[in-house]
Design an enzyme around this catalytic site. Structure first.
Site, short mmCIF file in Angstrom:
data_model
loop_
_atom_site.label_atom_id
_atom_site.label_comp_id
_atom_site.label_asym_id
_atom_site.label_seq_id
_atom_site.Cartn_x
_atom_site.Cartn_y
_atom_site.Cartn_z
N ARG A 225 0.85 -1.19 0.00
CA ARG A 225 0.00 0.00 0.00
C ARG A 225 0.88 1.24 0.00
O ARG A 225 1.92 1.28 0.67
CB ARG A 225 -0.92 0.03 1.23
N HIS A 273 -1.12 0.42 -9.99
CA HIS A 273 -1.79 -0.53 -9.08
C HIS A 273 -2.31 -1.76 -9.85
O HIS A 273 -3.51 -2.06 -9.85
CB HIS A 273 -2.94 0.15 -8.32
P1 NAP Z 1 -1.46 -10.73 4.65
O1 NAP Z 1 -1.46 -12.18 4.36
O2 NAP Z 1 -2.39 -10.19 5.68
O3 NAP Z 1 0.04 -10.33 5.04
C1 NAP Z 1 0.37 -9.11 5.61
C2 NAP Z 1 1.78 -9.23 6.15
O4 NAP Z 1 2.16 -7.98 6.71
C3 NAP Z 1 1.89 -10.28 7.26
O5 NAP Z 1 3.13 -10.96 7.17
C4 NAP Z 1 1.88 -9.42 8.53
O6 NAP Z 1 2.55 -10.01 9.64
C5 NAP Z 1 2.63 -8.21 8.03
N1 NAP Z 1 2.35 -7.07 8.89
C6 NAP Z 1 1.17 -6.45 9.12
N2 NAP Z 1 1.33 -5.48 10.03
C7 NAP Z 1 2.63 -5.50 10.38
C8 NAP Z 1 3.40 -4.75 11.31
N3 NAP Z 1 2.86 -3.78 12.04
N4 NAP Z 1 4.71 -5.06 11.44
C9 NAP Z 1 5.26 -6.05 10.72
N5 NAP Z 1 4.59 -6.80 9.81
C10 NAP Z 1 3.29 -6.51 9.66
O7 NAP Z 1 -1.73 -9.90 3.33
P2 NAP Z 1 -1.43 -10.32 1.83
O8 NAP Z 1 -2.55 -11.11 1.28
O9 NAP Z 1 -0.05 -10.87 1.75
O10 NAP Z 1 -1.48 -8.89 1.13
C11 NAP Z 1 -0.58 -7.86 1.54
C12 NAP Z 1 -1.05 -6.53 1.01
O11 NAP Z 1 -0.77 -6.45 -0.40
C13 NAP Z 1 -2.56 -6.29 1.08
O12 NAP Z 1 -2.92 -5.85 2.36
C14 NAP Z 1 -2.75 -5.22 0.03
O13 NAP Z 1 -2.60 -3.95 0.65
C15 NAP Z 1 -1.59 -5.43 -0.94
N6 NAP Z 1 -2.04 -5.88 -2.27
C16 NAP Z 1 -1.64 -5.17 -3.36
C17 NAP Z 1 -1.99 -5.61 -4.62
C18 NAP Z 1 -1.52 -4.89 -5.84
O14 NAP Z 1 -1.96 -5.20 -6.94
N7 NAP Z 1 -0.62 -3.92 -5.70
C19 NAP Z 1 -2.75 -6.78 -4.78
C20 NAP Z 1 -3.14 -7.46 -3.65
C21 NAP Z 1 -2.77 -7.01 -2.39
P3 NAP Z 1 2.02 -11.39 10.29
O15 NAP Z 1 2.37 -12.46 9.28
O16 NAP Z 1 2.81 -11.51 11.54
O17 NAP Z 1 0.55 -11.24 10.49
C1 GLV Z 2 -5.46 -4.95 -4.22
O1 GLV Z 2 -4.76 -4.00 -4.04
C2 GLV Z 2 -5.95 -5.79 -3.16
O2 GLV Z 2 -5.84 -5.39 -2.00
O3 GLV Z 2 -6.51 -6.86 -3.46
#
Ligand code: NAP
Ligand code: GLV
Length: 309
Positions: A225, A273
């Site tokens: 993000r 994005h």
């Molecule tokens: P997720 O499974 O919830 O993973 C989030 C990671 O961030 C986890 O490892 C979490 O730690 C860590 N985290 C959260 N808060 C933290 C903190 N305060 N300190 C340290 N680590 C922290 O999410 P995901 O499915 O991988 O997706 C991640 C993000 O990618 C989404 O939230 C979204 O914003 C973004 N995204 C972007 C796109 C794009 O096209 N650009 C597409 C999809 C998603 P823990 O493992 O310990 O919980």
């Molecule tokens: C895209 O940014 C998502 O959060 O799925």
């Protein structure tokens, strides 16, 4: 059961959810807000819904399904009903995010930034190729997408480390957590790939002081993000020669404003994005399984509004 979908950017949700649910929930009514307007539902499937859709829900609402991985837009809405929130887990995004991260790493590791500049100057010169071991990759946010990236980047021969909120043990990947863990990761990564969600704790986490902890010549990739990284601090460090460049998919304001200096800088790759679009079929299969689990009273993997992800 009334399932109301608000995801105008992804019209295939309705037909795919119907297909997945029909065999087990033949009587479920599955409609979109474009067809039926806003109104109360048993289940909402939404991506960036208007607050007005939440305001017209009543006690029949059982859960909200967020048709994306990040829940920041949903959690920021006023009057969010107190029901379980389910988000997409992977749904095809892991593989695409790994493509994106790998592209960015290879772009800089194989000197494509320098060759691009040389081409503009009609200049023929071989750049010395580093050993891969000099390009340790740090994944900031080692969740579903971070781990998918970590595994693929490691399979390409790069050493990978990662940072998360909770302590983790993942074979072949050095893991860190906590403040000192982040400092260690930043100090020892030639590239970082940030895949953090936007939460109160992560907002502006990658500020000037933290980005300056990266070694000279390091590269920043952000596809989590935009609010987790200060773009002005990043540009300043690139301009002063401390960082080599960046690839950014997410920004504090999207679309990135037309006048923003990031657009002009040849050392920065800007994408709108698009790093990891959702595979709607995979997402609908996940949500269909979760909706069935809900009807059986089984527990679901839900978002924790307190941590914000
Ligand atoms: P997720 O499974 O919830 O993973 C989030 C990671 O961030 C986890 O490892 C979490 O730690 C860590 N985290 C959260 N808060 C933290 C903190 N305060 N300190 C340290 N680590 C922290 O999410 P995901 O499915 O991988 O997706 C991640 C993000 O990618 C989404 O939230 C979204 O914003 C973004 N995204 C972007 C796109 C794009 O096209 N650009 C597409 C999809 C998603 P823990 O493992 O310990 O919980
Ligand atoms: C895209 O940014 C998502 O959060 O799925």
């Amino acid at each position: 059961m009334r399932i109301l979908i608000h995801a105008p950017e992804a019209p295939r949700w309705q037909e795919t959810l119907r297909r997945e649910l029909r065999p087990t929930l033949p009587n479920a009514s599955i409609v979109t807000t474009q067809e039926a307007g806003e109104g109360p539902a048993d289940i909402l499937v939404v991506w960036k819904p208007p607050a007005s859709l939440l305001a017209c829900q009543d006690a029949s609402l059982k859960a909200i399904f967020n048709a994306g991985a990040g829940v920041d837009a949903l959690l920021s809405l006023p009057g969010l009903p107190d029901v379980p929130i389910v988000r997409l887990r992977d749904a095809g995004m892991g593989a695409l995010m790994a493509d994106y991260a790998l592209y960015g790493i290879l772009h800089f590791y194989r000197d494509m930034d320098r060759y691009r500049q040389q081409q503009l100057e009609h200049h023929w010169q071989e750049q010395p190729l580093d050993d891969r071991s000099a390009w340790r990759v740090g994944i900031v946010g080692l969740g579903t997408l971070g781990q998918a990236c970590a595994q693929r980047i490691r399979a390409q021969g790069f050493e990978v480390q990662g940072w998360s909120r909770s302590e983790k043990h993942i074979e072949g990947i050095k893991t860190h957590h906590g403040d000192t863990g982040l400092t260690t990761l930043l100090n020892t990564s030639r590239v970082i790939v940030s895949l953090l969600p936007d939460t109160p704790e992560t907002r502006w986490l990658l500020d000037e002081q933290r980005l300056a902890q990266l070694p000279e010549g390091a590269v920043v990739i952000n596809a989590g993000r935009g609010t987790t990284l200060d773009p002005d601090a990043l540009l300043g460090l690139i301009e002063r020669g401390h960082l080599r460049g960046a690839m950014l998919d997410v920004f504090p304001d999207e679309p990135l404003p037309a006048q923003h200096p990031l657009w002009q800088d040849p050392r920065v790759i800007v994408t709108p994005h698009v790093a990891a679009p959702t595979d709607v079929s995979a997402g609908a299969r996940q949500f269909a399984a979760d909706i069935l689990a809900l009807t059986r009273g089984d527990s679901l993997d839900t978002v924790d509004p307190a941590t914000g992800y």
